[in-house]
Design a protein around this motif. Structure first.
Motif, PDB file in Angstrom:
ATOM      1  N   UNK A   1       1.917   7.714   2.091  1.00  0.00           N
ATOM      2  CA  UNK A   1       2.777   6.541   1.947  1.00  0.00           C
ATOM      3  C   UNK A   1       3.725   6.394   3.122  1.00  0.00           C
ATOM      4  N   UNK A   2       4.280   7.507   3.587  1.00  0.00           N
ATOM      5  CA  UNK A   2       5.210   7.480   4.727  1.00  0.00           C
ATOM      6  C   UNK A   2       4.495   7.052   6.005  1.00  0.00           C
ATOM      7  N   UNK A   3       3.266   7.521   6.193  1.00  0.00           N
ATOM      8  CA  UNK A   3       2.497   7.151   7.391  1.00  0.00           C
ATOM      9  C   UNK A   3       2.258   5.650   7.436  1.00  0.00           C
ATOM     10  N   UNK A   4       1.904   5.074   6.294  1.00  0.00           N
ATOM     11  CA  UNK A   4       1.680   3.623   6.227  1.00  0.00           C
ATOM     12  C   UNK A   4       2.996   2.878   6.379  1.00  0.00           C
ATOM     13  N   UNK A   5       4.045   3.360   5.704  1.00  0.00           N
ATOM     14  CA  UNK A   5       5.350   2.695   5.754  1.00  0.00           C
ATOM     15  C   UNK A   5       5.893   2.632   7.178  1.00  0.00           C
ATOM     16  N   UNK A   6       5.631   3.661   7.970  1.00  0.00           N
ATOM     17  CA  UNK A   6       6.130   3.706   9.348  1.00  0.00           C
ATOM     18  C   UNK A   6       5.574   2.564  10.188  1.00  0.00           C
ATOM     19  N   UNK A   7       4.466   2.007   9.763  1.00  0.00           N
ATOM     20  CA  UNK A   7       3.830   0.906  10.495  1.00  0.00           C
ATOM     21  C   UNK A   7       4.356  -0.463  10.067  1.00  0.00           C
ATOM     22  N   UNK A   8       5.214  -0.485   9.056  1.00  0.00           N
ATOM     23  CA  UNK A   8       5.767  -1.756   8.569  1.00  0.00           C
ATOM     24  C   UNK A   8       6.867  -2.237   9.505  1.00  0.00           C
ATOM     25  N   UNK A   9       6.752  -3.459   9.954  1.00  0.00           N
ATOM     26  CA  UNK A   9       7.765  -4.073  10.801  1.00  0.00           C
ATOM     27  C   UNK A   9       8.509  -5.134   9.992  1.00  0.00           C
ATOM     28  N   UNK A  10       9.828  -4.981   9.941  1.00  0.00           N
ATOM     29  CA  UNK A  10      10.616  -5.956   9.191  1.00  0.00           C
ATOM     30  C   UNK A  10      10.731  -7.256   9.976  1.00  0.00           C
TER      31      UNK A  10
ATOM     32  N   UNK B   1      11.932   6.329   4.915  1.00  0.00           N
ATOM     33  CA  UNK B   1      11.161   7.430   5.491  1.00  0.00           C
ATOM     34  C   UNK B   1      11.879   8.758   5.304  1.00  0.00           C
ATOM     35  N   UNK B   2      13.204   8.754   5.448  1.00  0.00           N
ATOM     36  CA  UNK B   2      13.967   9.981   5.224  1.00  0.00           C
ATOM     37  C   UNK B   2      13.848  10.427   3.770  1.00  0.00           C
ATOM     38  N   UNK B   3      13.954   9.477   2.851  1.00  0.00           N
ATOM     39  CA  UNK B   3      13.849   9.830   1.432  1.00  0.00           C
ATOM     40  C   UNK B   3      12.471  10.390   1.111  1.00  0.00           C
ATOM     41  N   UNK B   4      11.428   9.830   1.726  1.00  0.00           N
ATOM     42  CA  UNK B   4      10.070  10.329   1.481  1.00  0.00           C
ATOM     43  C   UNK B   4       9.885  11.730   2.058  1.00  0.00           C
ATOM     44  N   UNK B   5      10.529  11.994   3.183  1.00  0.00           N
ATOM     45  CA  UNK B   5      10.474  13.335   3.765  1.00  0.00           C
ATOM     46  C   UNK B   5      11.093  14.354   2.807  1.00  0.00           C
ATOM     47  N   UNK B   6      12.202  13.960   2.180  1.00  0.00           N
ATOM     48  CA  UNK B   6      12.841  14.852   1.208  1.00  0.00           C
ATOM     49  C   UNK B   6      11.963  15.022  -0.023  1.00  0.00           C
ATOM     50  N   UNK B   7      11.286  13.946  -0.442  1.00  0.00           N
ATOM     51  CA  UNK B   7      10.369  14.042  -1.576  1.00  0.00           C
ATOM     52  C   UNK B   7       9.251  15.048  -1.286  1.00  0.00           C
ATOM     53  N   UNK B   8       8.746  15.031  -0.062  1.00  0.00           N
ATOM     54  CA  UNK B   8       7.711  16.003   0.320  1.00  0.00           C
ATOM     55  C   UNK B   8       8.267  17.416   0.189  1.00  0.00           C
TER      56      UNK B   8
ATOM     57  N   UNK C   1      15.491   5.704  -3.240  1.00  0.00           N
ATOM     58  CA  UNK C   1      14.140   5.213  -2.980  1.00  0.00           C
ATOM     59  C   UNK C   1      13.832   3.992  -3.841  1.00  0.00           C
ATOM     60  N   UNK C   2      14.361   3.939  -5.046  1.00  0.00           N
ATOM     61  CA  UNK C   2      14.099   2.795  -5.919  1.00  0.00           C
ATOM     62  C   UNK C   2      14.796   1.532  -5.411  1.00  0.00           C
ATOM     63  N   UNK C   3      16.088   1.663  -5.084  1.00  0.00           N
ATOM     64  CA  UNK C   3      16.836   0.493  -4.615  1.00  0.00           C
ATOM     65  C   UNK C   3      16.357   0.027  -3.251  1.00  0.00           C
ATOM     66  N   UNK C   4      16.058   0.967  -2.357  1.00  0.00           N
ATOM     67  CA  UNK C   4      15.589   0.599  -1.022  1.00  0.00           C
ATOM     68  C   UNK C   4      14.210  -0.043  -1.065  1.00  0.00           C
ATOM     69  N   UNK C   5      13.356   0.433  -1.958  1.00  0.00           N
ATOM     70  CA  UNK C   5      12.017  -0.149  -2.075  1.00  0.00           C
ATOM     71  C   UNK C   5      12.102  -1.608  -2.510  1.00  0.00           C
TER      72      UNK C   5
ATOM     73  N   UNK D   1       0.838  -1.200   0.000  1.00  0.00           N
ATOM     74  CA  UNK D   1       0.000   0.000   0.000  1.00  0.00           C
ATOM     75  C   UNK D   1       0.878   1.256   0.000  1.00  0.00           C
ATOM     76  N   UNK D   2       1.871   1.264   0.890  1.00  0.00           N
ATOM     77  CA  UNK D   2       2.766   2.422   0.991  1.00  0.00           C
ATOM     78  C   UNK D   2       3.521   2.636  -0.308  1.00  0.00           C
ATOM     79  N   UNK D   3       4.067   1.553  -0.859  1.00  0.00           N
ATOM     80  CA  UNK D   3       4.835   1.645  -2.101  1.00  0.00           C
ATOM     81  C   UNK D   3       3.973   2.159  -3.243  1.00  0.00           C
ATOM     82  N   UNK D   4       2.757   1.642  -3.351  1.00  0.00           N
ATOM     83  CA  UNK D   4       1.869   2.087  -4.422  1.00  0.00           C
ATOM     84  C   UNK D   4       1.613   3.580  -4.359  1.00  0.00           C
TER      85      UNK D   4
END
Length: 218
Positions: free
Chosen positions: A203-212, A100-107, A138-142, A37-40
């Motif tokens: 996307x960042x809000x949802x991603x923050x909830x992802x647990x590896x 999350x840092x990369x998404x913050x910069x994208x914003x 962001x591409x490689x990390x995703x 969901x976050x990636x999309x």
């Protein structure tokens, strides 16, 4: 394993069925589902910004062809050290935090683009520097994060990554539609850029909830 099921029909229906199988399995894995969901959402913003950056520069900033070529070169060249930087950051802080840092910069990029006006070429080059910095990362990390969330026991990585690529392509189409729709409604590309920032935020809000997975270093 859902991939032990046989899929019948023509190639198109087989492909659709394979994508459905992946989604069914992902639905049983909460963290993978949240990541998708976050990636999309944030991929919608990433791909649209990258594809339309030169059009924005031409129409809004009034840049010439040679200036746009320089912009593209800047983005591509900075993307190389940017990818290394985010790779290093992911080792230190984990994939999710680096993303999350990369998404913050994208914003920040989207907000900055909102304030860009005709003739602000230097400022647009600076935005290009930041786009280059985060584009490769962001591409490689995703892709790396997605691969770590795929079940270890799966034997069909090709189907999983086909689903990933399909989702990315859908994001491009939807992102372009949103960009053009906002442009038609408001008459300004700056507004379209700002709206794209919303997708990065959600996307960042949802991603923050992802647990590896605890068995895999994130």
């Amino acid at each position: 394993n859902v991939f032990n099921r046989k899929v019948n029909g023509n190639y198109i229906s087989k492909g659709i069925d394979e994508l459905k199988l992946v989604w069914n399995q992902a639905s049983e894995l909460p963290n993978l589902k949240k990541f998708l969901y976050a990636f999309g959402l944030y991929s919608l913003g990433v791909q649209t910004v990258m594809y339309l950056a030169t059009i924005f520069g031409e129409d809004v900033v009034n840049m010439k062809m040679d200036e746009l070529i320089i912009l593209v070169l800047i983005i591509q060249l900075i993307a190389i050290p940017g990818a290394y930087f985010f790779s290093y950051l992911s080792l230190k802080k984990g994939n999710v935090n680096a993303l999350l840092l990369s998404l913050l910069i994208w914003v920040g990029v989207c907000i900055a683009a909102f304030f860009i006006q005709e003739g602000m070429k230097t400022e647009y080059y600076i935005i290009g520097l930041f786009v280059g910095l985060i584009m490769g990362g962001v591409q490689s990390l995703s892709r790396s994060t997605y691969s770590k969330l795929i079940p270890e026991n799966t034997k069909d990585h090709a189907s999983f990554f086909s689903f990933y690529e399909t989702l990315e392509k859908i994001s491009i189409a939807l992102g372009t539609f949103v960009y053009v729709a906002v442009l038609q409604l408001t008459g300004k590309m700056n507004n379209s850029a700002l709206v794209l920032g919303i997708f990065f935020v959600i996307g960042a809000i949802i991603l923050k909830r992802v647990k590896m997975p605890s068995t895999k270093k994130d």
